[in-house]
Design a protein around this motif. Structure first.
Motif, PDB file in Angstrom:
ATOM      1  N   TYR A 140      -1.670   3.370   4.822  1.00  0.00           N
ATOM      2  CA  TYR A 140      -2.147   2.687   6.028  1.00  0.00           C
ATOM      3  C   TYR A 140      -3.652   2.475   5.937  1.00  0.00           C
ATOM      4  O   TYR A 140      -4.414   3.422   5.713  1.00  0.00           O
ATOM      5  N   ALA A 146      -3.408   7.682   4.864  1.00  0.00           N
ATOM      6  CA  ALA A 146      -4.197   6.860   5.786  1.00  0.00           C
ATOM      7  C   ALA A 146      -5.615   6.766   5.247  1.00  0.00           C
ATOM      8  O   ALA A 146      -6.226   7.779   4.891  1.00  0.00           O
ATOM      9  N   LEU A 149      -3.625  -1.900   9.438  1.00  0.00           N
ATOM     10  CA  LEU A 149      -3.976  -1.291  10.718  1.00  0.00           C
ATOM     11  C   LEU A 149      -4.848  -2.250  11.517  1.00  0.00           C
ATOM     12  O   LEU A 149      -5.716  -2.931  10.967  1.00  0.00           O
ATOM     13  N   ILE A 206       2.889   7.203  12.613  1.00  0.00           N
ATOM     14  CA  ILE A 206       2.955   7.680  11.236  1.00  0.00           C
ATOM     15  C   ILE A 206       3.639   9.041  11.269  1.00  0.00           C
ATOM     16  O   ILE A 206       3.066  10.016  11.747  1.00  0.00           O
ATOM     17  N   ARG A 256       0.036  -0.962   4.427  1.00  0.00           N
ATOM     18  CA  ARG A 256       0.438  -1.316   5.791  1.00  0.00           C
ATOM     19  C   ARG A 256      -0.818  -1.484   6.629  1.00  0.00           C
ATOM     20  O   ARG A 256      -1.609  -0.556   6.766  1.00  0.00           O
TER      21      ARG A 256
END
Length: 244
Positions: free
Chosen positions: A91, A56, A114, A122, A112
């Motif tokens: 992410y 992330a 956000l 997740i 991906r």
């Protein structure tokens, strides 16, 4: 939930260390929060790279993404050797189309997108977001599972929105890049006293300070945080696992 600081520095890593990054683990799932300079090397002290299930990213400054390309090449080699089996999702917000596009690489990683208003799942965590105040678009993130939660402020100036976002959080990981004399002079970051105020007003269970400067007497930042937050506060310790 286990949280291990991989690096704690802002802007660039101290010698033999890494910029601010954290490894989260729960139920056998591992997620890396931010992947800046030195992170790919440092995180191997705590896990094999192929065991990282997701990454992330808070924003696209180099101290938060510099090692993404390095990780992608490790994944590519792992795929070629048949040691890695599945691609790794990364992410991040897609406000910067060019930077977001680079997160998808040769079938080994996939970006991906956000959205600040849309929590995502997740692994075992529900992850929600709060836009921060920083020179580029940046997202603070809250990871929650089984009634426990951790908030990473990422890079931000002081803002009231983070109080509600962090309310009753078990662990608050707050950037503390500024000495008190730089409040209002250097934008986009918080001081120790501001991190402490955030923890106090959010009634956080524990405060860890990260994204630290490489200059000055760091003890001043810690003492400033202790003046505004009377709970458990410390610098994030590289390699120490915090369980909540």
């Amino acid at each position: 939930m286990n949280i291990t600081p991989v690096g704690i520095w802002g802007a660039f890593p101290n010698k033999n260390e890494a910029t601010s990054s954290f490894l989260l683990e729960q139920d056998g799932f591992r997620c890396l929060f931010d992947c800046g300079s030195g992170v790919v090397s440092a995180v191997q002290n705590y896990t094999e790279l192929r065991e990282i299930d997701a990454i992330a990213i808070s924003h696209y400054h180099a101290d938060h993404i510099a090692d993404i390309g390095v990780f992608q090449h490790a994944a590519m080699i792992g795929m070629q050797l048949k040691e890695w089996e599945t691609l790794v999702p990364i992410y991040a917000h897609n406000r910067d189309k060019e930077a977001f596009g680079k997160l998808t690489f040769k079938g080994v990683t996939e970006g991906r997108a956000l959205n600040v208003d849309q929590p995502v799942q997740i692994g075992p965590w529900e992850v929600s977001f709060c836009e921060t105040i920083h020179p580029v678009y940046c997202l603070a993130m809250k990871f929650s599972a089984n009634g426990k939660s951790v908030v990473f402020t990422a890079d931000t100036s002081w803002q009231e929105k983070l109080i509600e976002f962090s309310q009753e959080v078990d662990l608050l990981v707050a950037e503390s890049n500024l000495y008190e004399k730089y409040i209002g002079i250097i934008e986009g970051h918080m001081s120790g006293s501001q991190a402490g105020t955030l923890a106090a007003r959010a009634n956080a269970g524990k405060l860890l300070l990260t994204h630290l400067p490489q200059y000055g007497n760091l003890e001043e930042i810690l003492q400033a945080a202790k003046e505004t937050y009377k709970g458990d506060v410390a610098f994030a310790e590289i390699g120490k696992t915090y369980s909540i």
